[in-house]
Design a protein around this motif. Structure first.
Motif, PDB file in Angstrom:
ATOM      1  N   PRO A  66     -25.805 100.469  22.463  1.00 18.03           N
ATOM      2  CA  PRO A  66     -26.648  99.909  23.516  1.00 18.03           C
ATOM      3  C   PRO A  66     -25.972  98.804  24.343  1.00 18.03           C
ATOM      4  CG  PRO A  66     -27.898 100.117  21.493  1.00 18.03           C
ATOM      5  CD  PRO A  66     -26.476 100.429  21.158  1.00 18.03           C
ATOM      6  N   SER A  67     -25.134  98.007  23.720  1.00 14.21           N
ATOM      7  CA  SER A  67     -24.491  96.909  24.457  1.00 14.21           C
ATOM      8  C   SER A  67     -23.055  97.241  24.862  1.00 14.21           C
ATOM      9  CB  SER A  67     -24.488  95.644  23.604  1.00 14.21           C
ATOM     10  OG  SER A  67     -23.639  95.801  22.492  1.00 14.21           O
ATOM     11  N   TYR A  68     -22.569  98.428  24.530  1.00 12.02           N
ATOM     12  CA  TYR A  68     -21.192  98.835  24.819  1.00 12.02           C
ATOM     13  C   TYR A  68     -20.186  97.836  24.247  1.00 12.02           C
ATOM     14  CZ  TYR A  68     -23.491 101.963  28.087  1.00 12.02           C
ATOM     15  OH  TYR A  68     -24.306 102.920  28.635  1.00 12.02           O
ATOM     16  N   SER A  69     -20.466  97.321  23.069  1.00  8.36           N
ATOM     17  CA  SER A  69     -19.601  96.340  22.425  1.00  8.36           C
ATOM     18  C   SER A  69     -18.836  96.992  21.284  1.00  8.36           C
ATOM     19  CB  SER A  69     -20.428  95.177  21.863  1.00  8.36           C
ATOM     20  OG  SER A  69     -21.109  94.512  22.883  1.00  8.36           O
ATOM     21  N   SER A  70     -17.626  96.499  21.046  1.00  9.26           N
ATOM     22  CA  SER A  70     -16.847  96.973  19.908  1.00  9.26           C
ATOM     23  C   SER A  70     -16.152  95.795  19.235  1.00  9.26           C
ATOM     24  CB  SER A  70     -15.825  98.019  20.336  1.00  9.26           C
ATOM     25  OG  SER A  70     -14.867  97.438  21.181  1.00  9.26           O
ATOM     26  N   LEU A  71     -15.854  95.982  17.973  1.00  3.78           N
ATOM     27  CA  LEU A  71     -15.214  94.950  17.166  1.00  3.78           C
ATOM     28  C   LEU A  71     -14.135  95.604  16.332  1.00  3.78           C
ATOM     29  CD1 LEU A  71     -15.320  92.006  15.913  1.00  3.78           C
ATOM     30  CD2 LEU A  71     -16.792  93.021  14.173  1.00  3.78           C
ATOM     31  N   SER A  72     -12.984  94.970  16.245  1.00  6.08           N
ATOM     32  CA  SER A  72     -11.949  95.414  15.324  1.00  6.08           C
ATOM     33  C   SER A  72     -11.195  94.189  14.822  1.00  6.08           C
ATOM     34  CB  SER A  72     -10.990  96.403  15.990  1.00  6.08           C
ATOM     35  OG  SER A  72     -10.311  95.782  17.055  1.00  6.08           O
ATOM     36  N   GLY A  73     -10.675  94.289  13.616  1.00  2.00           N
ATOM     37  CA  GLY A  73      -9.951  93.166  13.045  1.00  2.00           C
ATOM     38  C   GLY A  73      -9.239  93.543  11.770  1.00  2.00           C
ATOM     39  N   ARG A  74      -8.386  92.630  11.326  1.00  2.00           N
ATOM     40  CA  ARG A  74      -7.624  92.836  10.093  1.00  2.00           C
ATOM     41  C   ARG A  74      -7.359  91.480   9.457  1.00  2.00           C
ATOM     42  NH1 ARG A  74      -2.600  96.422  10.554  1.00  2.00           N
ATOM     43  NH2 ARG A  74      -4.204  97.975  10.141  1.00  2.00           N
ATOM     44  N   ALA A  75      -7.446  91.440   8.148  1.00  2.00           N
ATOM     45  CA  ALA A  75      -7.088  90.245   7.379  1.00  2.00           C
ATOM     46  C   ALA A  75      -6.100  90.658   6.297  1.00  2.00           C
ATOM     47  CB  ALA A  75      -8.323  89.624   6.751  1.00  2.00           C
ATOM     48  N   THR A  76      -5.041  89.875   6.132  1.00  2.00           N
ATOM     49  CA  THR A  76      -4.068  90.117   5.066  1.00  2.00           C
ATOM     50  C   THR A  76      -3.915  88.848   4.243  1.00  2.00           C
ATOM     51  OG1 THR A  76      -2.200  89.532   6.483  1.00  2.00           O
ATOM     52  CG2 THR A  76      -2.758  91.855   6.330  1.00  2.00           C
TER      53      THR A  76
END
Length: 167
Positions: A66-76
């Protein structure tokens, strides 16, 4: 020498409890951990203490239609830990006991969030955490069955290599 590896995932039941999480339905968080240790054993083959390397990685992705939002991430997380084993049962064929340990790690993390609104430019944000030192600790139980003088199969469970720290 002792080595182990595992796959990790954050259960949906935990993700759903994050307040104000617009990615609740599509958020996926998974990764892996592995360790390698040099272990000192008692004469009967039961573990005494170890010094080891640990590495963990967690990847996060999510999308909100609905908001055309995306999230991506990485933790090491990479570090070293010393572990002491306390054996309650220690026989030539196997052992059973507890372990406790601690150490230091270096954490790196990044997250990118984008949002596309109709007739407006994309909103983009990136957060990073670089070379953050974190303490490590572990505790739990372990049992092993020896299949020869220098080889054993073991089961281990508990809370391991959880880094914590502030600001």
């Amino acid at each position: 020498f002792e080595a182990s590896g595992s796959y990790l995932t954050i259960p949906k039941s935990i993700i759903e409890k994050i307040p104000d999480n617009i990615y609740r339905d599509t958020l996926k968080a998974d990764g892996y951990t592995y360790t390698g240790r040099l272990c000192r054993f008692h004469k009967n083959g039961a573990p005494s203490y170890s010094f080891g390397y640990v590495q963990a990685r967690l990847d996060v992705t999510g999308y909100d239609a609905p908001s055309y939002s995306s999230l991506s991430g990485r933790a090491t997380l990479r570090g070293a830990a010393i572990t002491k084993f306390v054996n309650f049962v220690s026989r030539s064929g196997g052992s059973l006991g507890l372990f406790v340990g601690g150490g230091i790690a270096q954490a790196n993390a990044w997250a990118v969030e984008t949002a596309q609104r109709a007739n407006l430019p994309s909103i983009y944000s990136r957060d990073e955490l670089k070379n953050k030192p974190l303490p490590l600790f572990e505790f739990g139980g372990q049992g092993d069955i020896r299949i020869g003088r220098r080889f054993s199969v073991y089961l281990q469970g508990g809370l391991q290599y959880l880094g914590f720290g502030g600001g």
